[in-house]
Design an enzyme around this catalytic site. Structure first.
Site, short mmCIF file in Angstrom:
data_model
loop_
_atom_site.label_atom_id
_atom_site.label_comp_id
_atom_site.label_asym_id
_atom_site.label_seq_id
_atom_site.Cartn_x
_atom_site.Cartn_y
_atom_site.Cartn_z
N ASP A 7 1.13 -1.11 0.22
CA ASP A 7 0.18 0.05 0.21
C ASP A 7 0.87 1.43 0.05
OD1 ASP A 7 -2.59 1.46 0.06
OD2 ASP A 7 -1.60 1.78 1.99
N GLU A 67 -1.32 -1.67 -4.96
CA GLU A 67 -2.47 -1.03 -4.47
C GLU A 67 -2.56 0.01 -5.57
OE1 GLU A 67 -6.32 0.98 -2.13
OE2 GLU A 67 -4.35 0.27 -1.40
N ASP A 139 -2.06 1.08 7.60
CA ASP A 139 -1.54 1.08 6.38
C ASP A 139 -0.63 -0.85 5.97
OD1 ASP A 139 -1.17 3.46 5.37
OD2 ASP A 139 -0.56 3.44 7.24
#
Length: 164
Positions: A7, A67, A139
């Protein structure tokens, strides 16, 4: 198969490592790489690259899932986020790892069953799927979700490949 989920972020880059053994998903590790906002931005990108390179060397994933962030508060934030993603992707490509990108909606769909799930729903599902004692830091939790998304997607893609 060991999957590294990422991420990306210019302040915090979350990572999550899972192992897919048959139909089982096993939590290996998760955490975040923190950069100091007082540092020059190129130094922050270098920290993301170096941190992920060390994680890749330690855990030897077979694939990386990132992502694909397409929303940002402003243009400057979007540019910085894109550069952080680039540092993460280069860390993987630099050692020959395949990189797969998933939107937030795809990740939520794969983990919860709906692309419009709330963050808390995703975190609780990750906790349940990976049998974690507590919800992972935000996160890191997002990165684990990306890894789970790839684990599910890879299985579906393999089925379609065998049908052809």
């Amino acid at each position: 198969m060991i999957i590294l989920g990422i991420d990306p972020g210019s302040r915090k880059t979350g990572y999550g490592i899972i192992s897919k053994q048959g139909n089982r998903l096993i939590h290996v590790d998760n955490g975040a790489i923190f950069t100091q906002s007082a540092k020059d931005f190129p130094e922050r990108l270098e920290k993301i690259f170096t941190g992920l390179s060390e994680i890749i060397a330690q855990y030897r994933p077979e694939v990386v899932a990132v992502e694909d962030v397409f929303l940002a508060k402003n243009a400057q934030s979007a540019l910085k986020l894109g550069q952080a993603r680039g540092a993460a992707i280069v860390a993987a490509v630099n050692v020959g790892l395949p990189v797969h990108e998933y939107t937030a909606m795809q990740v939520k769909q794969a983990v919860v069953g709906t692309g419009r799930a709330e963050k808390a729903q995703v975190q609780q599902m990750i906790k349940a799927l990976l049998n974690l004692p507590e919800v992972a830091q935000e996160d890191a939790s997002d990165a684990l979700a990306v890894a789970i998304c790839h684990a599910h997607s890879a299985g579906i893609n393999a089925l379609f490949k065998n049908v052809r």
